[in-house]
Motif scaffolding. Structure first.
Motif, PDB file in Angstrom:
ATOM      1  N   VAL A   1       0.829  -1.206   0.000  1.00 10.76           N
ATOM      2  CA  VAL A   1       0.000   0.000   0.000  1.00 10.76           C
ATOM      3  C   VAL A   1       0.863   1.256   0.000  1.00 10.76           C
ATOM      4  CG1 VAL A   1      -0.258  -0.101   2.522  1.00 10.76           C
ATOM      5  CG2 VAL A   1      -1.905   1.174   1.195  1.00 10.76           C
ATOM      6  N   SER A   2       0.420   2.218  -0.787  1.00 11.34           N
ATOM      7  CA  SER A   2       1.005   3.551  -0.747  1.00 11.34           C
ATOM      8  C   SER A   2      -0.178   4.497  -0.567  1.00 11.34           C
ATOM      9  CB  SER A   2       1.753   3.840  -2.060  1.00 11.34           C
ATOM     10  OG  SER A   2       2.393   5.074  -1.976  1.00 11.34           O
ATOM     11  N   PRO A   3      -0.491   4.825   0.690  1.00 14.02           N
ATOM     12  CA  PRO A   3      -1.718   5.595   0.926  1.00 14.02           C
ATOM     13  C   PRO A   3      -1.634   6.980   0.295  1.00 14.02           C
ATOM     14  CG  PRO A   3      -0.680   4.932   3.007  1.00 14.02           C
ATOM     15  CD  PRO A   3       0.276   4.589   1.925  1.00 14.02           C
ATOM     16  N   PRO A   4      -2.744   7.498  -0.235  1.00 14.68           N
ATOM     17  CA  PRO A   4      -2.726   8.859  -0.757  1.00 14.68           C
ATOM     18  C   PRO A   4      -2.450   9.838   0.381  1.00 14.68           C
ATOM     19  CG  PRO A   4      -4.968   7.992  -0.698  1.00 14.68           C
ATOM     20  CD  PRO A   4      -4.062   6.867  -0.322  1.00 14.68           C
ATOM     21  N   PRO A   5      -1.841  11.009   0.093  1.00 11.81           N
ATOM     22  CA  PRO A   5      -1.622  11.990   1.160  1.00 11.81           C
ATOM     23  C   PRO A   5      -2.956  12.355   1.826  1.00 11.81           C
ATOM     24  CG  PRO A   5      -0.648  12.726  -0.926  1.00 11.81           C
ATOM     25  CD  PRO A   5      -1.423  11.479  -1.219  1.00 11.81           C
ATOM     26  N   PRO A   6      -2.934  12.691   3.118  1.00  8.84           N
ATOM     27  CA  PRO A   6      -4.187  12.946   3.842  1.00  8.84           C
ATOM     28  C   PRO A   6      -5.038  14.040   3.205  1.00  8.84           C
ATOM     29  CG  PRO A   6      -2.278  13.043   5.326  1.00  8.84           C
ATOM     30  CD  PRO A   6      -1.740  12.824   3.962  1.00  8.84           C
ATOM     31  N   ASP A   7      -4.405  15.029   2.557  1.00  9.51           N
ATOM     32  CA  ASP A   7      -5.179  16.132   1.981  1.00  9.51           C
ATOM     33  C   ASP A   7      -5.507  15.894   0.499  1.00  9.51           C
ATOM     34  OD1 ASP A   7      -2.634  16.228   1.082  1.00  9.51           O
ATOM     35  OD2 ASP A   7      -2.348  18.392   1.332  1.00  9.51           O
ATOM     36  N   ALA A   8      -5.240  14.683  -0.008  1.00 10.22           N
ATOM     37  CA  ALA A   8      -5.431  14.420  -1.441  1.00 10.22           C
ATOM     38  C   ALA A   8      -6.909  14.453  -1.799  1.00 10.22           C
ATOM     39  CB  ALA A   8      -4.849  13.063  -1.805  1.00 10.22           C
ATOM     40  N   SER A   9      -7.178  14.954  -2.992  1.00 13.76           N
ATOM     41  CA  SER A   9      -8.565  14.955  -3.462  1.00 13.76           C
ATOM     42  C   SER A   9      -8.627  14.031  -4.676  1.00 13.76           C
ATOM     43  CB  SER A   9      -8.936  16.394  -3.809  1.00 13.76           C
ATOM     44  OG  SER A   9     -10.022  16.413  -4.657  1.00 13.76           O
ATOM     45  N   GLY A  10      -9.390  12.987  -4.569  1.00 14.07           N
ATOM     46  CA  GLY A  10      -9.486  12.021  -5.661  1.00 14.07           C
ATOM     47  C   GLY A  10     -10.400  10.893  -5.244  1.00 14.07           C
ATOM     48  N   HIS A  11     -10.358   9.778  -5.959  1.00  9.06           N
ATOM     49  CA  HIS A  11     -11.186   8.642  -5.556  1.00  9.06           C
ATOM     50  C   HIS A  11     -10.522   7.334  -5.953  1.00  9.06           C
ATOM     51  CE1 HIS A  11     -12.404   9.819  -9.597  1.00  9.06           C
ATOM     52  NE2 HIS A  11     -12.558   8.524  -9.800  1.00  9.06           N
ATOM     53  N   TRP A  12     -10.943   6.282  -5.245  1.00  8.29           N
ATOM     54  CA  TRP A  12     -10.394   4.946  -5.507  1.00  8.29           C
ATOM     55  C   TRP A  12     -11.041   4.344  -6.756  1.00  8.29           C
ATOM     56  CZ3 TRP A  12      -6.200   2.973  -3.356  1.00  8.29           C
ATOM     57  CH2 TRP A  12      -5.792   3.410  -2.088  1.00  8.29           C
ATOM     58  N   GLN A  13     -10.222   3.776  -7.614  1.00  7.69           N
ATOM     59  CA  GLN A  13     -10.726   2.961  -8.732  1.00  7.69           C
ATOM     60  C   GLN A  13     -10.323   1.529  -8.418  1.00  7.69           C
ATOM     61  OE1 GLN A  13      -8.970   4.528 -12.329  1.00  7.69           O
ATOM     62  NE2 GLN A  13      -9.674   6.598 -11.890  1.00  7.69           N
ATOM     63  N   ILE A  14     -11.301   0.672  -8.288  1.00  7.86           N
ATOM     64  CA  ILE A  14     -11.036  -0.699  -7.830  1.00  7.86           C
ATOM     65  C   ILE A  14     -11.165  -1.680  -8.993  1.00  7.86           C
ATOM     66  CG2 ILE A  14     -11.803  -2.530  -6.240  1.00  7.86           C
ATOM     67  CD1 ILE A  14     -10.738  -0.071  -4.736  1.00  7.86           C
ATOM     68  N   THR A  15     -10.156  -2.514  -9.175  1.00  2.89           N
ATOM     69  CA  THR A  15     -10.245  -3.593 -10.164  1.00  2.89           C
ATOM     70  C   THR A  15     -10.044  -4.905  -9.421  1.00  2.89           C
ATOM     71  OG1 THR A  15      -9.022  -2.132 -11.649  1.00  2.89           O
ATOM     72  CG2 THR A  15      -9.376  -4.391 -12.414  1.00  2.89           C
ATOM     73  N   ARG A  16     -10.953  -5.826  -9.638  1.00  3.23           N
ATOM     74  CA  ARG A  16     -10.812  -7.134  -9.001  1.00  3.23           C
ATOM     75  C   ARG A  16     -10.106  -8.059  -9.982  1.00  3.23           C
ATOM     76  NH1 ARG A  16     -13.158  -9.186  -4.573  1.00  3.23           N
ATOM     77  NH2 ARG A  16     -14.322  -7.270  -4.238  1.00  3.23           N
ATOM     78  N   ILE A  17      -8.990  -8.659  -9.588  1.00  2.00           N
ATOM     79  CA  ILE A  17      -8.367  -9.658 -10.452  1.00  2.00           C
ATOM     80  C   ILE A  17      -8.459 -10.994  -9.737  1.00  2.00           C
ATOM     81  CG2 ILE A  17      -6.826  -8.050 -11.644  1.00  2.00           C
ATOM     82  CD1 ILE A  17      -4.627  -9.085  -9.793  1.00  2.00           C
ATOM     83  N   ASN A  18      -8.197 -12.115 -10.450  1.00  2.00           N
ATOM     84  CA  ASN A  18      -8.550 -13.433  -9.899  1.00  2.00           C
ATOM     85  C   ASN A  18      -8.358 -13.558  -8.388  1.00  2.00           C
ATOM     86  OD1 ASN A  18      -6.731 -12.957 -11.876  1.00  2.00           O
ATOM     87  ND2 ASN A  18      -5.730 -14.901 -11.776  1.00  2.00           N
TER      88      ASN A  18
END
Ligand SMILES: Cc1cc2nc3c(=O)[nH]c(=O)nc-3n(C[C@H](O)[C@H](O)[C@H](O)COP(=O)(O)OP(=O)(O)OC[C@H]3O[C@@H](n4cnc5c(N)ncnc54)[C@H](O)[C@@H]3O)c2cc1C
Length: 381
Positions: A325-342
């Motif tokens: 994991v590389s967490p986004p900075p606490p003040d980051a503005s954005g959203h998670w894009q999730i891809t499920r792989i096997n």
């Protein structure tokens, strides 16, 4: 010549001393530690069973061996009680030592949660080799261990103890494990994998009270249920060890505040490792220590050098389902894009311009670590 004095012989203190000795073999080095000065790799504490290690074999060199390797004086089992930045002296019990330059590598202290009950003081924490030796002794003959804290260290210990054949229950307020680091989809995937190896979860609740009876410990939870266990480990977090710096009048934020040369607010006093904060970052991990140690070693030899932090993803040692994991900075503005792989989840945290600001990878998706790390901006350019 007045010595460079380093308080602390954890990864920060010893790595700095090693880096410094690559550049300067003459200036006297004096290291002081409250423990016995054994060199060990702290991340191994939460994967020792899996790696077949004991407290004895985790220590890779004694203080005496480190002293020879580093051409340094190492003072063990000695607590520094005060720093006088005007006279450039540090106080130990019954002794005063003068420094030319002083480095604070004091580490972090474990956060204690407020618990009621006649056995609240029996809850164990592990943040050094001595703690681990006590914990290992306590769990040796026991079957059921409760871990308070479903974060990185709690999950790692849960997986490790489960690999050692122990029955583990993990307790915490989060909806999913690693709730502060991972998007829920990735946390659920980790939870499922750890459940498959026998770990039980009591999430969405907090531990309130610990009582002891003939059968062992009982932890009473905020939803009026309970968990019984023979040993309880609290792994609810760490906070920078700032007390000594505070009493010396150094500038503090969450950690001991330093500039990009790792200088504190006092002349010729520096800090690195878990006790330190730079540019708003408190990063209690190994990679930041390596960068700081190399940078500070140069500064201590007279070549003032600025710290750079690249993106530094953290690998969570849960072999049942690896996580990076590389967490986004606490003040980051954005959203998670999730891809499920096997067998896993690939989470990318992107801003509105599609710039990658963080990621969370589990299972087979951890193979994408290098590719995504290259795309991340540096933390401190
Ligand atoms: C169980 C566990 C697992 C981890 N796993 C990972 C991982 O997988 N990856 C990762 O990147 N990081 C991991 N970490 C974090 C990483 O191990 C730490 O960031 C790192 O070891 C901190 O090193 P340090 O030298 O700053 O502190 P410490 O190792 O805590 O050293 C502090 C030193 O300061 C001394 N000291 C403090 N106060 C005084 C005083 N007043 N007088 C004298 N001496 C004093 C202590 O005796 C000690 O020698 C883990 C941490 C834990 C607890």
């Amino acid at each position: 010549m007045k010595p460079i004095v380093i308080i602390g012989t954890g990864l920060a203190g010893y790595t700095l001393a090693r880096e410094f000795r690559k550049l300067d073999d003459i200036t006297p080095l004096y290291l002081i530690t409250a423990d016995n000065g054994s060199s060990y790799y702290k991340p191994m504490l939460s994967s020792a069973f899996t790696n077949g290690k004991t407290p004895e074999t985790l220590a890779t060199a004694s203080a005496q061996q480190m002293s020879e390797q580093l051409h340094a004086t190492i003072r063990t089992n000695s607590v520094v009680t005060a720093i006088d930045i005007k006279t450039r002296q540090i106080m130990l019990e019954g002794e005063i030592i003068s420094y030319g330059k002083l480095v604070l590598a004091l580490g972090a202290e474990t956060v204690q949660i407020p618990l009621r009950g006649n056995a609240a003081s029996k809850v164990m924490t592990v943040n050094n080799l001595d703690d681990y030796a006590r914990f290992r002794h306590a769990v040796a003959e026991c079957r059921h261990i409760a871990i308070i804290g479903p974060g990185l260290i709690g999950c790692e210990f849960a997986n490790d103890l489960s690999n050692a054949g122990k029955h583990v229950t993990v307790i915490g307020p989060d909806a999913t494990p690693l709730g502060r680091l991972l998007p829920p989809e990735a946390g659920s995937e980790l939870q499922d994998a750890l459940t498959r190896i026998g770990i039980d979860w009591r999430l969405g609740v907090v531990a309130d009270k610990v009582i002891y009876n003939d059968a062992g410990y009982r932890i009473l939870l905020s939803d009026d249920t309970f968990v019984d266990a023979e040993v309880i480990l609290s792994a609810v977090g760490l906070r920078p060890n700032i007390q000594l710096a505070k009493e010396a009048g150094l500038k503090l934020n969450r950690g001991i505040a330093v500039d990009r040369n790792l200088r504190t607010s006092a002349r010729d006093v520096y800090a690195l490792g878990d006790c330190m904060e730079v540019e708003g970052f408190v990063l209690p991990f190994v990679m930041p220590i390596m960068h700081c140690a190399r940078t500070l070693a140069k500064t201590l030899t007279g070549q003032a050098t600025n710290l750079h932090y690249p993106a530094m993803p953290v690998a969570v040692k849960t072999p049942a389902h690896p996580v990076v994991v590389s967490p986004p900075p606490p003040d980051a503005s954005g959203h998670w894009q999730i891809t499920r792989i096997n067998d896993g989840i690939r989470g990318e945290y992107r801003d509105d311009h599609n710039n990658l600001l963080g990621f969370a990878l589990t299972g087979a998706a951890t193979a994408d670590k290098q590719m995504l790390t290259k795309e991340l901006p540096p933390l401190i350019p």
